[in-house]
Design a protein around this motif. Structure first.
Motif, PDB file in Angstrom:
ATOM      1  N   TYR B  61       3.030  -7.964  -0.097  1.00 19.10           N
ATOM      2  CA  TYR B  61       3.244  -8.436  -1.473  1.00 19.10           C
ATOM      3  C   TYR B  61       3.541  -9.935  -1.488  1.00 19.10           C
ATOM      4  CZ  TYR B  61       3.865  -3.387  -2.236  1.00 19.10           C
ATOM      5  OH  TYR B  61       3.696  -2.028  -2.249  1.00 19.10           O
ATOM      6  N   ALA B  62       4.344 -10.385  -0.528  1.00 13.66           N
ATOM      7  CA  ALA B  62       4.698 -11.810  -0.482  1.00 13.66           C
ATOM      8  C   ALA B  62       3.455 -12.655  -0.191  1.00 13.66           C
ATOM      9  CB  ALA B  62       5.773 -12.052   0.582  1.00 13.66           C
ATOM     10  N   PHE B  63       2.628 -12.160   0.720  1.00 13.13           N
ATOM     11  CA  PHE B  63       1.383 -12.877   1.034  1.00 13.13           C
ATOM     12  C   PHE B  63       0.476 -12.927  -0.193  1.00 13.13           C
ATOM     13  CE2 PHE B  63      -3.061 -12.613   2.720  1.00 13.13           C
ATOM     14  CZ  PHE B  63      -3.126 -13.882   3.266  1.00 13.13           C
ATOM     15  N   ASN B  79      -3.533   2.445   1.873  1.00  8.77           N
ATOM     16  CA  ASN B  79      -4.046   2.463   0.507  1.00  8.77           C
ATOM     17  C   ASN B  79      -2.929   2.359  -0.537  1.00  8.77           C
ATOM     18  OD1 ASN B  79      -6.095   3.498  -1.695  1.00  8.77           O
ATOM     19  ND2 ASN B  79      -7.253   3.227   0.197  1.00  8.77           N
ATOM     20  N   GLU B  80      -1.751   2.947  -0.256  1.00 14.12           N
ATOM     21  CA  GLU B  80      -0.639   2.890  -1.221  1.00 14.12           C
ATOM     22  C   GLU B  80      -0.248   1.447  -1.509  1.00 14.12           C
ATOM     23  OE1 GLU B  80      -1.263   5.047   1.565  1.00 14.12           O
ATOM     24  OE2 GLU B  80       0.799   4.733   2.301  1.00 14.12           O
ATOM     25  N   LEU B  85      -0.581  -3.308  -5.159  1.00 11.75           N
ATOM     26  CA  LEU B  85      -1.022  -4.686  -5.423  1.00 11.75           C
ATOM     27  C   LEU B  85      -1.814  -4.734  -6.729  1.00 11.75           C
ATOM     28  CD1 LEU B  85      -2.315  -6.279  -2.068  1.00 11.75           C
ATOM     29  CD2 LEU B  85      -0.205  -6.808  -3.311  1.00 11.75           C
ATOM     30  N   GLU B  86      -2.714  -3.765  -6.896  1.00 11.58           N
ATOM     31  CA  GLU B  86      -3.506  -3.746  -8.126  1.00 11.58           C
ATOM     32  C   GLU B  86      -2.622  -3.520  -9.354  1.00 11.58           C
ATOM     33  OE1 GLU B  86      -8.025  -3.063  -7.190  1.00 11.58           O
ATOM     34  OE2 GLU B  86      -7.028  -1.198  -7.718  1.00 11.58           O
ATOM     35  N   ARG B  87      -1.629  -2.622  -9.205  1.00 19.80           N
ATOM     36  CA  ARG B  87      -0.701  -2.401 -10.334  1.00 19.80           C
ATOM     37  C   ARG B  87       0.015  -3.694 -10.698  1.00 19.80           C
ATOM     38  NH1 ARG B  87      -0.156   2.914  -8.221  1.00 19.80           N
ATOM     39  NH2 ARG B  87       1.350   2.204  -6.660  1.00 19.80           N
ATOM     40  N   ALA B  91      -5.962  -9.203  -7.602  1.00 20.87           N
ATOM     41  CA  ALA B  91      -7.350  -8.799  -7.346  1.00 20.87           C
ATOM     42  C   ALA B  91      -7.475  -8.420  -5.874  1.00 20.87           C
ATOM     43  CB  ALA B  91      -8.302  -9.933  -7.683  1.00 20.87           C
ATOM     44  N   VAL B  92      -7.938  -7.197  -5.608  1.00 19.76           N
ATOM     45  CA  VAL B  92      -8.114  -6.701  -4.236  1.00 19.76           C
ATOM     46  C   VAL B  92      -9.580  -6.310  -4.071  1.00 19.76           C
ATOM     47  CG1 VAL B  92      -7.447  -4.934  -2.562  1.00 19.76           C
ATOM     48  CG2 VAL B  92      -5.740  -5.825  -4.174  1.00 19.76           C
ATOM     49  N   HIS B  93     -10.261  -6.928  -3.090  1.00 23.72           N
ATOM     50  CA  HIS B  93     -11.674  -6.622  -2.855  1.00 23.72           C
ATOM     51  C   HIS B  93     -11.947  -6.457  -1.370  1.00 23.72           C
ATOM     52  CE1 HIS B  93     -12.711  -7.159  -6.994  1.00 23.72           C
ATOM     53  NE2 HIS B  93     -12.236  -8.392  -7.017  1.00 23.72           N
TER      54      HIS B  93
END
Lengths: 382, 382
Positions: B61-63, B79-80, B85-87, B91-93
């Motif tokens: 999260y900090a990164f 995955n959790e 992160l998305e919540r 942006a996660v790709h």
């Protein structure tokens, strides 16, 4: 090829786009690269391990202590500092005794004459009287240049009266070092050529195909690689001059020899640069070994790579200045969308009118098609 | 295209060679890249802004707070963490709902069947009895794989008795999550193919030519690009499968679809990877747009580049293990000297037997010549 196995550590003085573009091949070759940048916001700042003034001896000595080889993004590091580095046992490439010819245009002209390399008619002039005498002997018009510190059209004037250089003579007088200006004939050239050469400390050297450079407002605008052939003998002569100069000045790393092709079929040397050069940016995609990779190989004393073209033609177009309107990212996306074959290079620099902020290269089989695509892609940022 | 103009900041989780090779195109495109590396000595450590454990939520999260987009060097981030992160609006790709199919081979097989993509005959088996039943139904031999965590031949066994997977069932039982193993028919294949696809969040996608991959000891040894044509219909089918999978799983960034070409002319999907992949390293020199540049464009939601070959053929050969004798730099110089046309890529990794420490690519007009040169250049490190 690994931290544990004694990778060469290369230190680059200067944090501009040339240092920036040395980083990708350093990553691929497995060489460690560090940059002494001028400011935190420099183009190569992401690779910068140090920020400081390259004119400050202690800053340079401390930086040199962290690397195996020192090389350059520009030619402005004072020669005294570099000579002291060598006395301290640091490998410096190009060596200061070679670099002086890229630092001082009068020394360069003297050396080129000594090497028998054709140059424009020239004289070192100490005052307005000497300059006027040169003008009178050359049809009343001439080029006058400051011997040191000129770059990209700065420090160059076309004049028809010696008084037009009065401010420069005044500056030299204030300097108190008895400096001279360089006066040169105004060459009637049909085009400009550039010959890139890379040379190892051992003397082993490689040339790239001679390219044509197209200037606008005294700044390189386009590079056509290889130079469209007019007279093959002319291109062969340009290549021979490049090799003679590289050997003669004892350069290590990349040397760019900028030349005029004259209306009467001569090739005359205009400028020298002892570092990767704008006229070689095409080589990132256009050559098997780019000028940036070759520079690293040469200064690390590793064997040089092949310099053959990867396609029949490569055209590089500089992107100048800032966006005229609208945010850059929007324009960037539009440019990428319209030109999927173009390779975009951003220098991550604050855009200012006339400043080089990036370039675009296109490679392919037909020069005219490639050039049209490269120009259109660069124009997307106008 | 510049700090001041809102350059996209891309954060890569994982500091291996894939992250390392994303750095050069990030520099050229003017994108800011940061890496969350596992250790100080990681392959991409020079680009690392953070060192920490990707399984630790707070580290990730900090990164993520320091970048605009999070992407990956590997598929092992839980995955959790990615869903959280998305919540939080990051942006996660590729997105976690796509990435799960590269993280779990049983989910992947289910999804591929749902998409109508041909796969080897398979079953999810919960114990030795189910595995033995599968073996009995498939001629007494089969491949058994751990559903999660396998890589480069690890977590894959060819067995003829269910007892050969007893330790894996035991591990799953200890884990207490009711996991299963994947049993698959032993495919009678003539060669392996790989289809690379890049896809933007909008769905816009580009494929590269299908390549042939040659494995030795379960590890990719060579890649021939494009795959020498046997039956053009087969290659067309491979490309179509790649596109169907990319769209069907909703990948963003680069997807590699590894396939078997069977003796009876079928093409079956073997593995998926949702990141740049060893089978795409040829594209650094062999394609107008490399898989690393394209991955960055895709995850930054920039228009995709052209994926045409830059030459008729490109061959990549991995460099494995460490030097058998003598210091690496000596061997490196000898290899560069003997192979001026070869492009050497060092991952700056501690050499260990069987570990990928680099690769070599050669491009040219004739596949056999190119392949011989690439093999010889890589062999210089044996």
């Amino acid at each position: 090829m690994g931290a544990e196995s004694g990778s060469v550590r290369i230190g680059v003085i200067g944090g501009g786009q040339l240092a920036r573009m040395m980083v990708p091949p350093a990553i691929h070759l497995g060489l460690r690269i560090s940059v002494l940048a001028e400011t935190e916001g420099s183009s190569a700042a992401r690779a910068a391990d140090a920020v400081g003034d390259y004119r400050d001896p202690d800053t340079v000595y401390a930086f040199a202590d962290t690397v195996d080889v020192v090389t350059f993004d520009h030619e402005h590091v004072p020669n005294e500092i570099l000579l002291e580095l060598e006395r301290r046992g640091v490998a410096v490439h190009p060596r200061p005794e070679a670099l002086q010819f890229a630092q001082d245009k009068i020394l360069m002209r003297q050396k080129l004459e000594e090497l028998g390399v054709p140059v424009p008619s020239w004289a070192a002039v100490s005052d307005e009287g000497e300059l006027q005498a040169f003008l009178d002997a050359h049809g009343g018009r001439a080029v006058v240049k400051t011997a040191r510190g000129g770059y990209d059209g700065k420090g160059v004037r076309v004049i028809s009266d010696a008084g037009e250089a009065r401010d420069w003579f005044a500056t030299l007088a204030e300097d108190g070092r008895g400096g001279q200006l360089l006066a040169e004939e105004l060459v009637d050239f049909t085009r400009e050529l550039s010959q890139l050469v890379a040379r190892r400390p051992s003397g082993d050297a490689r040339t790239w195909p001679v390219v044509e450079t197209i200037q606008r407002d005294g700044v390189c605008a386009e590079v056509l690689a290889p130079a469209p052939v007019a007279d093959p003998a002319t291109l062969a002569r340009a290549a021979e001059i490049g090799e003679t100069v590289a050997e003669g000045v004892g350069v290590t790393g990349v040397l760019a020899v900028e030349m005029f092709e004259t209306r009467d079929g001569r090739v005359l040397v205009n400028e020298l640069a002892m570092r990767p050069h704008n006229s070689g940016h095409f080589s990132i995609e256009g050559s098997v070994t780019s000028q940036f990779e070759q520079h690293l190989r040469a200064v690390a004393d590793l064997p040089l790579g092949d310099t053959a073209m990867t396609a029949s033609a490569a055209v590089m177009v500089n992107v100048l200045g800032g966006p005229a309107e609208g945010p850059m990212p929007v324009r960037y996306a539009a440019a990428l969308a319209a030109h999927p074959r173009a390779k975009f290079h951003s220098y991550d620099k604050q855009p200012r009118p006339g400043r080089k902020v990036g370039h675009v290269t296109v490679t392919g089989e037909d020069l005219d098609t490639v050039r049209a695509e490269a120009l259109a892609a660069a124009r997307a940022f106008d």
